[in-house]
Every structure is written in structure tokens, then in C-alpha cells.
Design an enzyme around this catalytic site. Structure first.
Site, PDB file in Angstrom:
ATOM      1  N   PHE A 151       1.072  -0.852  -0.389  1.00  0.00           N
ATOM      2  CA  PHE A 151       0.031  -0.046   0.254  1.00  0.00           C
ATOM      3  C   PHE A 151       0.555   1.271   0.121  1.00  0.00           C
ATOM      4  O   PHE A 151       0.734   2.240  -0.622  1.00  0.00           O
ATOM      5  CB  PHE A 151      -0.752   0.343   0.879  1.00  0.00           C
TER       6      PHE A 151
ATOM      7  N   ALA B 221      -3.350  -4.699   3.851  1.00  0.00           N
ATOM      8  CA  ALA B 221      -3.422  -6.017   5.095  1.00  0.00           C
ATOM      9  C   ALA B 221      -4.544  -6.576   5.672  1.00  0.00           C
ATOM     10  O   ALA B 221      -4.449  -7.868   5.937  1.00  0.00           O
ATOM     11  CB  ALA B 221      -3.439  -4.581   6.330  1.00  0.00           C
TER      12      ALA B 221
ATOM     13  N   GLU C  86      -5.895  -8.526   3.078  1.00  0.00           N
ATOM     14  CA  GLU C  86      -6.120  -9.220   2.291  1.00  0.00           C
ATOM     15  C   GLU C  86      -5.114 -10.209   2.603  1.00  0.00           C
ATOM     16  O   GLU C  86      -4.733 -11.720   2.617  1.00  0.00           O
ATOM     17  CB  GLU C  86      -5.751  -9.299   0.803  1.00  0.00           C
TER      18      GLU C  86
ATOM     19  N   VAL D 251       1.875  -1.872   6.089  1.00  0.00           N
ATOM     20  CA  VAL D 251       1.823  -0.781   6.800  1.00  0.00           C
ATOM     21  C   VAL D 251       0.312  -0.008   7.245  1.00  0.00           C
ATOM     22  O   VAL D 251      -0.166  -0.154   6.044  1.00  0.00           O
ATOM     23  CB  VAL D 251       2.374   0.181   6.358  1.00  0.00           C
ATOM     24  N   VAL D 252       0.228   0.060   8.833  1.00  0.00           N
ATOM     25  CA  VAL D 252      -1.114   0.612   8.197  1.00  0.00           C
ATOM     26  C   VAL D 252      -1.012   1.416   9.400  1.00  0.00           C
ATOM     27  O   VAL D 252      -0.827   1.740  10.446  1.00  0.00           O
ATOM     28  CB  VAL D 252      -2.452  -0.424   9.390  1.00  0.00           C
TER      29      VAL D 252
ATOM     30  N   HIS E  69     -11.040   2.912  10.284  1.00  0.00           N
ATOM     31  CA  HIS E  69     -10.653   2.051   9.400  1.00  0.00           C
ATOM     32  C   HIS E  69      -9.830   1.435   9.500  1.00  0.00           C
ATOM     33  O   HIS E  69      -9.376   0.208   9.856  1.00  0.00           O
ATOM     34  CB  HIS E  69     -10.497   2.736   7.805  1.00  0.00           C
TER      35      HIS E  69
END
Length: 139
Positions: A11, A42, A44, A66-67, A74
Site C-alpha cells: 500500500f 493488510a 488480504e 503498513v497500516v 478503519h
């Protein structure tokens, strides 16, 4: 020698490149082989690992992504559910190192992804190897 699958949620390209570099370096240093699979996000990652487990082609898995916290709820969903999915697979016996970093901002992500700093990609690969070794001990 074991074969690992690195599943990366691509991402943030520049951050993922660092995580991936750390994971590959750790697996190379340990003498293991690997393939890389890219998924959209993430959420998936656990599903992709589950499919790969069913294939029987891999001994262990490295989850990377990475989130970054945003303005909505979310962040919590992605952080919690990706970790829950990975943990469920681990409790079923899969050797997985979780390198999905969940952070407040890009500076925190850079510090954790960079091999010369916290090297979370390398740490996740080392954890996957350690879990695979443990599985060999109790097989």
C-alpha cells in the site's frame, strides 16, 4: 532449509520496500528460500496465507504491511482484523512472523521499517523461522 512465503500488503511502496528488504535479508542470512506475494492491503494477508497453506508449497510465512492511522475507524478494523486472522492461522499450526506494522504516522513507520533502525521486516522473518524450527521440534 525451509521455503517461506513473504506476503506483503503493498500500500505504501517506499515503506514496504524497506520491510521487504529486511525480511529477505533475514531469510538469506538464515539460509532459507522464499517467494514474495503481493496483496492489495493488510486485510488480504491472512486470506492469502491461508490459500498458500492449503497449497502445501511453503514451510512458513512472513506477513508484511503498513497500516497508518487515518481520520476514521478503519485503522482499528484493519489493524485488529489482520492481526486476528494471522493469529488464528498461527494457532492452527502455521509458522508465521507478523510484520504488519500499525502506527500513528509515517515517521513511526519509517523507524520500524528501516533495516538500520527497528527492522520489523527482518524481525518478522526471524520470528517465522523460529516458529518453523519449533514446529520441526514438535512434529
Amino acid at each position: 532449509m525451509a521455503k517461506f512465503l513473504i506476503v506483503e500488503a503493498r500500500f505504501y511502496d517506499h515503506l514496504n520496500d524497506m520491510l521487504l528488504d529486511g525480511a529477505k535479508a533475514a531469510l538469506d542470512a538464515a539460509g532459507h528460500s522464499y517467494e514474495t506475494l503481493t496483496v492489495p492491503g493488510a486485510l488480504e494477508v491472512p486470506g492469502a496465507i491461508s490459500l498458500a497453506i492449503d497449497s502445501g508449497q511453503f514451510d512458513g510465512f512472513v506477513a508484511l504491511g503498513v497500516v497508518l492511522r487515518g481520520e476514521t475507524y478503519h485503522f482499528e478494523i484493519v489493524s485488529n482484523e489482520s492481526a486476528r486472522g494471522i493469529m488464528a492461522l498461527t494457532l492452527d499450526g502455521a509458522a508465521i512472523g507478523n510484520g504488519i506494522i500499525t502506527v500513528e504516522n509515517e515517521d513511526q513507520a519509517l523507524a520500524r521499517a528501516d533495516k538500520s533502525q527497528k527492522d520489523k521486516g527482518g524481525e518478522a522473518a526471524k520470528a517465522a523461522v523460529a516458529m518453523w524450527e519449533l514446529a520441526q521440534k514438535y512434529a
